[in-house]
Design a protein around this motif. Structure first.
Motif, PDB file in Angstrom:
ATOM      1  N   ASP A 116      -1.733  -6.066   2.872  1.00  0.00           N
ATOM      2  CA  ASP A 116      -2.160  -5.694   1.525  1.00  0.00           C
ATOM      3  C   ASP A 116      -1.826  -4.216   1.322  1.00  0.00           C
ATOM      4  O   ASP A 116      -2.691  -3.343   1.407  1.00  0.00           O
ATOM      5  CB  ASP A 116      -3.657  -5.938   1.351  1.00  0.00           C
ATOM      6  N   PHE A 117      -0.551  -3.928   1.027  1.00  0.00           N
ATOM      7  CA  PHE A 117      -0.086  -2.547   0.982  1.00  0.00           C
ATOM      8  C   PHE A 117      -0.584  -1.797  -0.256  1.00  0.00           C
ATOM      9  O   PHE A 117      -0.730  -0.572  -0.215  1.00  0.00           O
ATOM     10  CB  PHE A 117       1.444  -2.514   1.039  1.00  0.00           C
ATOM     11  N   GLU A 118      -0.835  -2.501  -1.345  1.00  0.00           N
ATOM     12  CA  GLU A 118      -1.352  -1.818  -2.533  1.00  0.00           C
ATOM     13  C   GLU A 118      -2.752  -1.275  -2.283  1.00  0.00           C
ATOM     14  O   GLU A 118      -3.066  -0.136  -2.674  1.00  0.00           O
ATOM     15  CB  GLU A 118      -1.351  -2.788  -3.722  1.00  0.00           C
ATOM     16  N   VAL A 143      -1.692  11.316   8.119  1.00  0.00           N
ATOM     17  CA  VAL A 143      -1.881  10.555   6.878  1.00  0.00           C
ATOM     18  C   VAL A 143      -0.582  10.493   6.086  1.00  0.00           C
ATOM     19  O   VAL A 143      -0.229   9.441   5.535  1.00  0.00           O
ATOM     20  CB  VAL A 143      -3.006  11.183   6.033  1.00  0.00           C
ATOM     21  N   LEU A 144       0.154  11.585   6.034  1.00  0.00           N
ATOM     22  CA  LEU A 144       1.419  11.602   5.290  1.00  0.00           C
ATOM     23  C   LEU A 144       2.425  10.623   5.897  1.00  0.00           C
ATOM     24  O   LEU A 144       3.198   9.985   5.171  1.00  0.00           O
ATOM     25  CB  LEU A 144       1.996  13.011   5.273  1.00  0.00           C
ATOM     26  N   CYS A 150       3.781   3.243   4.031  1.00  0.00           N
ATOM     27  CA  CYS A 150       3.237   2.337   3.026  1.00  0.00           C
ATOM     28  C   CYS A 150       4.093   2.364   1.761  1.00  0.00           C
ATOM     29  O   CYS A 150       4.344   1.324   1.147  1.00  0.00           O
ATOM     30  CB  CYS A 150       1.789   2.725   2.709  1.00  0.00           C
ATOM     31  N   SER A 151       4.554   3.544   1.372  1.00  0.00           N
ATOM     32  CA  SER A 151       5.392   3.675   0.174  1.00  0.00           C
ATOM     33  C   SER A 151       6.697   2.918   0.343  1.00  0.00           C
ATOM     34  O   SER A 151       7.187   2.282  -0.599  1.00  0.00           O
ATOM     35  CB  SER A 151       5.662   5.152  -0.122  1.00  0.00           C
ATOM     36  N   ASP A 156       8.667   2.276  -3.023  1.00  0.00           N
ATOM     37  CA  ASP A 156       8.651   3.571  -3.708  1.00  0.00           C
ATOM     38  C   ASP A 156       9.361   4.588  -2.823  1.00  0.00           C
ATOM     39  O   ASP A 156       8.733   5.300  -2.024  1.00  0.00           O
ATOM     40  CB  ASP A 156       7.215   4.000  -3.998  1.00  0.00           C
ATOM     41  N   LEU A 157      10.675   4.700  -2.963  1.00  0.00           N
ATOM     42  CA  LEU A 157      11.467   5.555  -2.082  1.00  0.00           C
ATOM     43  C   LEU A 157      11.260   7.037  -2.371  1.00  0.00           C
ATOM     44  O   LEU A 157      11.315   7.862  -1.458  1.00  0.00           O
ATOM     45  CB  LEU A 157      12.948   5.197  -2.218  1.00  0.00           C
ATOM     46  N   GLU A 158      11.019   7.385  -3.626  1.00  0.00           N
ATOM     47  CA  GLU A 158      10.769   8.788  -3.960  1.00  0.00           C
ATOM     48  C   GLU A 158       9.505   9.287  -3.263  1.00  0.00           C
ATOM     49  O   GLU A 158       9.468  10.398  -2.725  1.00  0.00           O
ATOM     50  CB  GLU A 158      10.646   8.954  -5.477  1.00  0.00           C
ATOM     51  N   GLU A 159       8.461   8.494  -3.296  1.00  0.00           N
ATOM     52  CA  GLU A 159       7.215   8.882  -2.638  1.00  0.00           C
ATOM     53  C   GLU A 159       7.384   8.877  -1.123  1.00  0.00           C
ATOM     54  O   GLU A 159       6.801   9.713  -0.424  1.00  0.00           O
ATOM     55  CB  GLU A 159       6.083   7.931  -3.044  1.00  0.00           C
TER      56      GLU A 159
END
Length: 304
Positions: A116-118, A143-144, A150-151, A156-159
């Motif tokens: 559940d990645f969202e 965390v980063l 997760c991104s 979401d490649l930009e994130e």
């Protein structure tokens, strides 16, 4: 009740025994029914705790819960444990930021284990806020890294690129004691994002640097790094360089079958090793790659 039951490793039927139905206990734990005094007394006796344990909530409860759940293997993680941890986070109003960080980190890992990645993304956002409030750069880097992974799972490649770059910048700026393997994983996430966003030159540069500074040149992580560099080289139109990286990826593992887990590639059915003692031609040099179901012949001296 659910917290105390899980801490003792008991199922609902094991706790209730013959004096109560497991369905009734399930309704009590979910809040659908209020327990009677008799039920509270019976469950307290079965758990071996005073009745007050059902009503007292403290930071120690959350800390004990985190330590208990952290000891469980990935295979034991399920939606019940995730929901239970969510309820515990909501119940405890006053808690130290360190304990909250540990609880949120475990909560995010529960979401990731369940795919559940969202929801994992939402929890990681809260975890990042707590890390900044604690002013602990090492925790921020951790965390980063998880945000970047997760991104990428969410597309979401930009994130992904932003989080990976910030993690590397923090580790360099503060000269943090970050595990070399974690730094490699962060760089691989950044390389993946740069390549998918079309920045192949930057991706190739990072790939070369990563392969040159690997903490060890064997194992699944090394194979993933070489395979990533090979993929970037192919996309840049450098097949010879890609072949070198691919050979290094094969050599990094005891068996190329493991590459299925590392990068999703389906290898030939034979191992990258000589046919038998005395033959100097490794099987990875055999030429019948397009038809793995056939019976290839070793081009070496043994002709096997």
């Amino acid at each position: 009740m659910r917290q105390l039951r899980l801490q003792q490793g008991k199922s609902q039927s094991e706790l209730t025994g013959t004096g109560m139905s497991a369905a009734y206990l399930s309704r009590l734990e979910s809040g659908a029914r209020r327990p009677t005094d008799r039920a509270v007394t019976y469950l307290a006796e079965r758990l071996g705790v005073p009745i007050e344990s059902f009503t007292e909530h403290s930071e120690d409860d959350l800390a004990d819960l985190v330590m208990t759940l952290s000891s469980r293997s990935d295979g034991e993680r399920d939606t019940e444990i995730r929901d239970f941890l969510a309820a515990a986070l909501n119940d405890v109003a006053e808690v130290s930021e360190t304990t909250r960080w540990e609880a949120l980190a475990l909560f995010a890992r529960q979401h990731a284990a369940l795919g559940d990645f969202e929801e994992e993304w939402k929890v990681l956002g809260k975890l990042a806020e707590v890390s900044r409030e604690l002013n602990r750069p090492t925790l921020q880097v951790h965390v980063l890294q998880r945000i970047a992974r997760c991104s990428r799972n969410l597309g979401d490649l930009e994130e992904t690129r932003r989080a990976a770059r910030e993690a590397l910048d923090l580790s360099r700026r503060h000269q943090l004691r970050v595990l070399a393997t974690d730094l490699v994983r962060i760089k691989l996430l950044l390389i993946s994002a740069e390549a998918e966003l079309g920045n192949l030159t930057e991706a190739a540069k990072l790939s070369a640097e990563t392969c040159e500074t690997l903490p060890r040149d064997t194992g699944a992580l090394a194979a993933e790094a070489y395979w990533t560099a090979s993929t970037v080289s192919i996309r840049r139109g450098s097949p010879d360089r890609a072949h070198e990286y691919m050979q290094a990826a094969l050599a990094a593992l005891a068996s190329p079958e493991d590459l299925v887990r590392v990068c999703g590639w389906q290898p030939p059915p034979w191992r990258s090793r000589p046919c038998r003692p005395g033959c100097r031609r490794p099987r990875s040099s055999w030429r019948r790659w397009s038809r793995p179901s056939s019976s290839p012949v070793c081009p070496g001296t043994c002709r096997r």
